[in-house]
Scaffold this motif. Structure first.
Motif, PDB file in Angstrom:
ATOM      1  N   LEU A 123       1.194   3.283   2.617  1.00  0.00           N
ATOM      2  CA  LEU A 123       2.089   2.182   2.229  1.00  0.00           C
ATOM      3  C   LEU A 123       3.333   2.709   1.519  1.00  0.00           C
ATOM      4  N   THR A 124       3.158   3.658   0.620  1.00  0.00           N
ATOM      5  CA  THR A 124       4.295   4.215  -0.104  1.00  0.00           C
ATOM      6  C   THR A 124       5.281   4.867   0.860  1.00  0.00           C
TER       7      THR A 124
ATOM      8  N   PHE B 158       4.178  -6.814  -1.623  1.00  0.00           N
ATOM      9  CA  PHE B 158       3.154  -7.441  -2.460  1.00  0.00           C
ATOM     10  C   PHE B 158       2.524  -6.306  -3.246  1.00  0.00           C
ATOM     11  N   THR B 159       2.557  -6.426  -4.578  1.00  0.00           N
ATOM     12  CA  THR B 159       1.995  -5.381  -5.432  1.00  0.00           C
ATOM     13  C   THR B 159       0.687  -5.869  -6.053  1.00  0.00           C
ATOM     14  N   SER B 160      -0.089  -4.929  -6.561  1.00  0.00           N
ATOM     15  CA  SER B 160      -1.370  -5.284  -7.170  1.00  0.00           C
ATOM     16  C   SER B 160      -1.189  -6.226  -8.352  1.00  0.00           C
TER      17      SER B 160
ATOM     18  N   GLY C 107       0.565  -4.280   0.026  1.00  0.00           N
ATOM     19  CA  GLY C 107       0.971  -4.750   1.346  1.00  0.00           C
ATOM     20  C   GLY C 107       2.476  -4.823   1.462  1.00  0.00           C
ATOM     21  N   ILE C 108       2.947  -4.615   2.691  1.00  0.00           N
ATOM     22  CA  ILE C 108       4.356  -4.819   3.010  1.00  0.00           C
ATOM     23  C   ILE C 108       4.427  -5.539   4.352  1.00  0.00           C
ATOM     24  N   ALA C 109       5.483  -6.286   4.540  1.00  0.00           N
ATOM     25  CA  ALA C 109       5.800  -6.867   5.848  1.00  0.00           C
ATOM     26  C   ALA C 109       7.175  -6.354   6.213  1.00  0.00           C
ATOM     27  N   VAL C 110       7.332  -5.999   7.462  1.00  0.00           N
ATOM     28  CA  VAL C 110       8.597  -5.442   7.910  1.00  0.00           C
ATOM     29  C   VAL C 110       8.980  -6.059   9.244  1.00  0.00           C
TER      30      VAL C 110
ATOM     31  N   ARG D 187      -3.093  -2.344   2.387  1.00  0.00           N
ATOM     32  CA  ARG D 187      -3.872  -1.221   1.866  1.00  0.00           C
ATOM     33  C   ARG D 187      -5.316  -1.396   2.290  1.00  0.00           C
ATOM     34  N   ASP D 188      -5.950  -0.336   2.685  1.00  0.00           N
ATOM     35  CA  ASP D 188      -7.281  -0.407   3.288  1.00  0.00           C
ATOM     36  C   ASP D 188      -8.426  -0.652   2.307  1.00  0.00           C
ATOM     37  N   ASP D 189      -8.147  -0.755   1.008  1.00  0.00           N
ATOM     38  CA  ASP D 189      -9.220  -0.988   0.037  1.00  0.00           C
ATOM     39  C   ASP D 189      -9.250  -2.421  -0.497  1.00  0.00           C
TER      40      ASP D 189
END
Length: 145
Positions: free
Chosen positions: A78-79, A95-97, A124-127, A21-23
């Motif tokens: 991300l969603t 990865f969640t907040s 974040g996600i990894a794929v 996420r960009d923030d």
């Protein structure tokens, strides 16, 4: 003299990508990336290369056999990417907040388990998967600066 196989560029038909996420703060980006990629080797052992060894014979742990590309995007990106990855059956780590306030794997897993898939606050996600499929999952994201 190098053999043709030694000098040819290595091409991969798969891709490893992290979408952040960009923030996020810098420390969060690094932490999230490290946690996310750690989940891929277990689920997809073919992504791990051979062990390393220096000229003195000291052995080092194997790492991914291919580059990890890091992207960023808005929360909505991300969603959307999460849904696309799930619909394509790709290997996925999240990865969640909520994980920023936990301190161990047990509590991390409990925090994710407590939230329905469509309500995860993804940071974040990894794929991992076929290159074209991962590219479609990441549509709308941009390379991390």
């Amino acid at each position: 003299m190098a053999t043709p196989d030694d000098s040819a560029p290595v091409r991969f038909d798969t891709k490893i990508a992290v979408l952040l996420r960009d923030d996020l703060e810098t420390w969060q980006r690094l932490n999230v990336t490290a946690f996310l990629v750690s989940g891929l080797g277990q689920a997809a052992p073919e992504v791990i290369g051979e062990p390393y060894e220096d000229a003195d014979g000291t052995e080092y742990r194997p790492m991914f056999r291919q580059p990890v590309l890091v992207f960023e995007g808005a929360k909505e990106t991300l969603t959307t990417a999460h849904g696309r990855a799930l619909s394509r059956g790709l290997s996925l780590a999240v990865f969640t907040s909520d994980l920023f306030s936990t301190g161990n794997d047990r509590d991390n897993r409990a925090a994710v388990r407590a939230v329905h898939r469509d309500h995860l606050d993804l940071v974040g996600i990894a794929v991992y998967g076929p290159r074209n499929a991962v590219d479609k999952v990441l549509k709308g994201a941009r390379m991390h600066p």
